[in-house]
Design a protein around this motif. Structure first.
Motif, short mmCIF file in Angstrom:
data_model
loop_
_atom_site.label_atom_id
_atom_site.label_comp_id
_atom_site.label_asym_id
_atom_site.label_seq_id
_atom_site.Cartn_x
_atom_site.Cartn_y
_atom_site.Cartn_z
N GLY A 1 0.82 -1.20 0.00
CA GLY A 1 0.00 0.00 0.00
C GLY A 1 0.86 1.25 0.00
N GLY A 2 0.62 2.08 -0.98
CA GLY A 2 1.42 3.30 -1.13
C GLY A 2 0.66 4.56 -0.75
N GLY A 3 -0.34 4.41 0.10
CA GLY A 3 -1.09 5.58 0.57
C GLY A 3 -0.26 6.38 1.56
N ILE A 4 -0.92 7.20 2.34
CA ILE A 4 -0.22 8.08 3.28
C ILE A 4 0.63 7.28 4.27
CG2 ILE A 4 -0.55 9.75 5.15
CD1 ILE A 4 -3.06 10.70 3.60
N VAL A 5 0.07 6.23 4.83
CA VAL A 5 0.81 5.43 5.80
C VAL A 5 1.99 4.73 5.12
CG1 VAL A 5 0.67 3.52 7.45
CG2 VAL A 5 -1.22 5.13 7.27
N GLY A 6 1.75 4.13 3.97
CA GLY A 6 2.83 3.46 3.24
C GLY A 6 3.94 4.42 2.86
N ILE B 1 10.68 -2.74 -0.48
CA ILE B 1 9.97 -2.67 -1.75
C ILE B 1 8.51 -2.42 -1.44
CG2 ILE B 1 9.64 -5.19 -1.85
CD1 ILE B 1 9.86 -4.90 -4.96
N ILE B 2 7.86 -1.64 -2.29
CA ILE B 2 6.46 -1.29 -2.11
C ILE B 2 5.64 -2.02 -3.16
CG2 ILE B 2 4.77 0.59 -2.13
CD1 ILE B 2 7.42 2.41 -1.69
N ILE B 3 4.51 -2.57 -2.75
CA ILE B 3 3.55 -3.11 -3.70
C ILE B 3 2.35 -2.18 -3.68
CG2 ILE B 3 2.10 -5.06 -4.37
CD1 ILE B 3 3.96 -6.88 -2.75
N GLU B 4 2.06 -1.58 -4.83
CA GLU B 4 0.97 -0.60 -4.95
C GLU B 4 0.20 -0.88 -6.22
OE1 GLU B 4 -1.81 2.05 -4.97
OE2 GLU B 4 -0.57 1.84 -3.19
N GLN B 5 -1.11 -0.94 -6.10
CA GLN B 5 -1.97 -1.27 -7.23
C GLN B 5 -2.24 -0.08 -8.15
OE1 GLN B 5 -5.49 -3.38 -6.06
NE2 GLN B 5 -5.73 -4.26 -8.08
N ASN B 6 -2.32 1.11 -7.59
CA ASN B 6 -2.64 2.29 -8.38
C ASN B 6 -1.39 2.78 -9.12
OD1 ASN B 6 -2.71 5.37 -8.68
ND2 ASN B 6 -4.87 4.87 -8.29
N THR C 1 4.15 -2.65 -9.22
CA THR C 1 2.75 -2.31 -9.45
C THR C 1 1.94 -3.59 -9.51
OG1 THR C 1 3.41 -0.37 -10.73
CG2 THR C 1 1.13 -1.09 -10.95
N GLY C 2 0.99 -3.73 -8.58
CA GLY C 2 0.16 -4.92 -8.55
C GLY C 2 -0.64 -5.00 -7.26
#
Length: 135
Positions: A9-14, A29-34, A50-51
């Motif tokens: 999750g790459g939102g505010i917390v991520g 590493i970050i996994i973010e869908q958007n 991305t995923g």
């Protein structure tokens, strides 16, 4: 990648977690869908996949078998639960930290073997009351 942290999750917390890990020179590493959010995080110099973090294939691509920890911090409790279940299935020794929006989901995440569950709204409310001298 080994001995790293996966952020789901790459939102505010991520984003805050990524910044703190980056400051500490801790590999992650970050996994973010958007796609737009993923691109924004890449622009900050972060490694981003991305995923969908609930899918085994994406967690495996993020090297979950050699990770030391995972922070599951998406804005959707059901997705967080599914990601925790999938992560635990893929790596029994992994430290799993996650967030929940209500007590029922907190209990479900604990049952799913999350090691640490935080409820941000509850924590923030307690901090504010403490500062106001009410608790």
């Amino acid at each position: 990648m080994t001995n790293h942290v996966i952020i789901c999750g790459g939102g505010i917390v991520g984003q805050k977690i990524a910044a703190m890990l980056s400051e500490g020179n801790i590999p992650f590493i970050i996994i973010e869908q958007n796609e737009k959010t993923a691109d924004k995080m890449r622009a900050n110099g972060y490694q981003v996949l991305t995923g969908d973090a609930t899918l085994s294939i994406n967690l495996k691509q993020a090297s979950i078998s050699t990770a030391k920890a995972i922070a599951v911090v998406m804005d959707n409790d059901a997705k967080n639960l599914f990601a925790v279940l999938t992560a635990r299935d893929l790596n029994k020794k992994l430290f799993i930290a996650t967030r929940a929006n209500d007590e029922f989901m907190r209990e479900k995440l604990i049952e799913a073997k999350a090691d640490y569950v935080i409820m941000p709204q509850k924590t923030a409310s307690k901090e504010i009351l403490k500062e106001l001298g009410i608790t």
